[in-house]
Enzyme design. Structure first.
Site, PDB file in Angstrom:
ATOM      1  N   TYR A  58     -12.247   6.665 -20.183  1.00  0.00           N
ATOM      2  CA  TYR A  58     -11.804   7.398 -18.977  1.00  0.00           C
ATOM      3  C   TYR A  58     -12.974   8.232 -18.246  1.00  0.00           C
ATOM      4  CZ  TYR A  58      -8.709  10.201 -16.104  1.00  0.00           C
ATOM      5  OH  TYR A  58      -8.221  10.948 -15.061  1.00  0.00           O
ATOM      6  N   ASP A  94      -0.751  12.887 -11.968  1.00  0.00           N
ATOM      7  CA  ASP A  94       0.971  13.333 -12.954  1.00  0.00           C
ATOM      8  C   ASP A  94       1.833  14.693 -12.553  1.00  0.00           C
ATOM      9  OD1 ASP A  94      -0.945  11.534 -13.260  1.00  0.00           O
ATOM     10  OD2 ASP A  94      -1.703  12.352 -15.669  1.00  0.00           O
ATOM     11  N   GLU A  98      -5.796   3.404  -8.538  1.00  0.00           N
ATOM     12  CA  GLU A  98      -5.854   4.268  -9.678  1.00  0.00           C
ATOM     13  C   GLU A  98      -7.058   4.922  -9.833  1.00  0.00           C
ATOM     14  OE1 GLU A  98      -3.660   4.809 -12.271  1.00  0.00           O
ATOM     15  OE2 GLU A  98      -2.216   2.945 -11.379  1.00  0.00           O
ATOM     16  N   HIS A  99      -7.657   5.700 -11.159  1.00  0.00           N
ATOM     17  CA  HIS A  99      -8.854   6.313 -10.945  1.00  0.00           C
ATOM     18  C   HIS A  99      -9.109   6.945  -9.599  1.00  0.00           C
ATOM     19  CE1 HIS A  99      -9.481   5.422 -15.203  1.00  0.00           C
ATOM     20  NE2 HIS A  99      -8.596   4.114 -14.507  1.00  0.00           N
ATOM     21  N   SER A 146       2.472   9.130 -18.439  1.00  0.00           N
ATOM     22  CA  SER A 146       2.840  10.263 -18.106  1.00  0.00           C
ATOM     23  C   SER A 146       3.504  11.290 -18.984  1.00  0.00           C
ATOM     24  CB  SER A 146       2.653  11.059 -16.754  1.00  0.00           C
ATOM     25  OG  SER A 146       1.669  11.970 -16.588  1.00  0.00           O
TER      26      SER A 146
HETATM   27  P1  NG1 Z   1      -2.496   7.998 -17.745  1.00  0.00           P
HETATM   28  O1  NG1 Z   1      -3.476   6.835 -18.660  1.00  0.00           O
HETATM   29  O2  NG1 Z   1      -1.274   7.346 -16.985  1.00  0.00           O
HETATM   30  O3  NG1 Z   1      -2.221   9.151 -18.231  1.00  0.00           O
HETATM   31  C1  NG1 Z   1      -4.174   8.918 -16.555  1.00  0.00           C
HETATM   32  C2  NG1 Z   1      -4.873  10.261 -15.700  1.00  0.00           C
HETATM   33  C3  NG1 Z   1      -4.461  10.283 -14.382  1.00  0.00           C
HETATM   34  C4  NG1 Z   1      -4.724   8.857 -13.165  1.00  0.00           C
HETATM   35  C5  NG1 Z   1      -4.205   7.625 -14.236  1.00  0.00           C
HETATM   36  C6  NG1 Z   1      -5.707   6.431 -13.563  1.00  0.00           C
HETATM   37  C7  NG1 Z   1      -4.522  12.063 -18.063  1.00  0.00           C
HETATM   38  C8  NG1 Z   1      -3.597  13.103 -18.440  1.00  0.00           C
HETATM   39  N1  NG1 Z   1      -4.223  11.546 -16.608  1.00  0.00           N
HETATM   40  O4  NG1 Z   1      -2.880   8.562 -16.079  1.00  0.00           O
HETATM   41  O5  NG1 Z   1      -5.075  11.670 -13.618  1.00  0.00           O
HETATM   42  O6  NG1 Z   1      -6.249   9.574 -13.074  1.00  0.00           O
HETATM   43  O7  NG1 Z   1      -5.182   7.841 -15.427  1.00  0.00           O
HETATM   44  O8  NG1 Z   1      -5.434   6.523 -12.406  1.00  0.00           O
HETATM   45  O9  NG1 Z   1      -5.408  11.086 -18.268  1.00  0.00           O
HETATM   46 MG    MG Z   2      -1.174  11.452 -20.833  1.00  0.00          MG
END
Ligand code: NG1
Ligand code: MG
Length: 420
Positions: free
Chosen positions: A249, A198, A42-43, A151
């Site tokens: 983020y 994603d 993650e991240h 996602s």
């Molecule tokens: P989520 O929170 O599932 O949308 C986001 C990022 C990923 C990745 C994760 C952290 C978007 C659309 N996706 O996922 O690319 O960085 O956080 O691991 O922002």
């Molecule tokens: Mg998203």
């Protein structure tokens, strides 16, 4: 041809009927692309590290026996319309509710983000499709819940791109090109500086497998999950709002980029724990070089962020290896360590996510539990024995302060064109 579950046919029939009703003709293209759950890593994607996501269907378990699976997909049905415009109806709440988008899809210069918001993902994909696209009519619907870290946005992008490929007959020879184009769509038209995970998994997922993706060179390895046997991944949606998530983020991402520059590395993938102990600390606290010195507290925060990324990249590699060896106990431990690091070092958890994880970990038969996705809200993922799934669900319903929802994840296929 992979099995198409009857439930996918139901989603398809509904979309096809709506199309005929709206446009007075039958659609001749039908595609779908799934959401995903990230098992660990993650991240790390925007730090050129490793991630281990999978596409999934929601398994129906009765007395530990698998007796069906519900799709978690975004579906688009449509047809060319011999014009320069595309007209798209959305049927579902996870894509902005029942609404319609209409715009010129031939003149790409004129294509700009706007309302409805969901159509920006579609526009972004058209703008990044390497071939010209004719006008078309379409209906889009989705069973992927929005804003839950599963996602839904990548599912919409990859479904759109797959639709454009099917309509024009121009299919990308390299799936990475497709994923990268969809990522650019999200950057440019939705304004979200997301990593590559994603779109990759939605485009490349295979039934029965998780995908180990190296976000530095974009190489992938399918990791078979058939040996999970008596274990399963349970996804719990906290259904807690996560207002902070997009600003946080970007802040985390900027912090990582700055840290890698200070370390003289292309990305944090090139860093290791020694950088934290020696160079980094020395450089930041003791040097009188050109580096702008920040407060000690700010530096300590940066060090925690970097430590998460470095250790998470290692955990992800080890987790994929454990899965290949069917060492689910170790996999579960790594999930726990991942969550603790996201909570304490990266500071992207929330009281809701911590509470879900703590409740799950308290049950015998749970091997590991962690938040999944960007954090602050959204879902947790838990590895557990099938025979305690009901116990965990009941306990969470009883002890969790919010209103959770649950999905039992069965690894499924990525984007596909469906026969009509
Ligand atoms: P989520 O929170 O599932 O949308 C986001 C990022 C990923 C990745 C994760 C952290 C978007 C659309 N996706 O996922 O690319 O960085 O956080 O691991 O922002
Ligand atoms: Mg998203």
């Amino acid at each position: 041809m992979a099995t198409i579950y009857p439930e996918v046919s139901e989603v398809k029939e509904k979309a096809l009927q709506s199309f005929s009703k709206e446009f007075g003709v039958n659609a001749d293209i039908c595609v779908c692309a799934p959401g995903r759950v990230n098992l660990i890593g993650e991240h790390t994607d925007y730090n050129e590290g490793f991630v281990l996501p999978m596409c999934f269907q929601d398994l129906i378990l009765k007395f530990d026996i698998e007796c069906g699976a519900l799709p978690m997909v975004t579906m688009i049905v449509g047809k060319k319309n011999n014009s320069t415009t595309c007209k798209i109806f959305s049927l579902s709440t996870s894509i902005g509710g029942q609404s319609v988008a209409e715009f010129n899809c031939v003149d790409r210069e004129a294509m700009k983000p706007g309302e409805p918001k969901w159509a920006n993902y579609v526009k972004g994909c058209i703008a990044n499709f390497p071939h010209s696209t004719p006008g078309f009519n379409a209906v889009v619907t989705s069973t992927v819940p929005v804003g839950s870290g599963l996602s839904s946005s990548a599912a919409l992008e990859v479904a759109t791109y797959t639709f454009l490929e099917a309509m024009t007959g121009q299919v990308s020879s390299k799936p990475e090109d497709k994923a990268l184009a969809c990522q650019r769509a999200e950057h440019e038209f939705a304004g979200v500086p997301c990593g590559i995970m994603d779109q990759f998994i939605s485009a490349m997922g295979q039934e029965g497998n998780a995908l180990l993706l190296d976000c530095r060179d974009l190489t992938t390895k399918q990791i078979p999950m058939q040996k999970l046997d008596d274990c399963v991944f349970l996804i719990t949606n906290s259904n807690a709002p996560h207002k902070l998530s997009s600003s946080a983020y970007c802040e985390r991402r900027d912090c990582c980029i700055e840290a890698s520059k200070l370390l003289g590395k292309k990305s944090l993938r090139e860093a290791n724990v020694n950088d934290l102990e020696a160079d980094f600390l020395l450089h930041k606290f003791c040097s009188f070089s050109s580096v702008v010195l920040k407060s000690k507290a700010a530096n300590e925060v940066t060090i925690k962020r970097v430590r998460h990324v470095i250790t998470e990249i290692q955990r992800t590699l080890e987790a994929a290896a454990s899965l290949e060896k069917n060492d689910f106990v170790r996999f579960g431990q790594l999930m726990n360590e991942s969550h603790n690091s996201l909570r304490d070092d990266y500071e992207v958890s929330s009281k809701e996510l911590d509470s879900l994880v703590t409740i799950a970990r308290g049950v015998d038969g749970v091997l590991g539990s962690r938040l999944t996705g960007a954090g602050f809200g959204g879902c947790t993922v838990t590895l557990l024995k099938k025979n305690v799934v009901d116990t965990v669900i009941e306990l969470i319903k009883k002890e969790y302060a919010g209103t959770p929802s649950f999905y039992i994840a069965k690894p499924s296929k990525g984007a596909q064109v469906l026969k009509l």
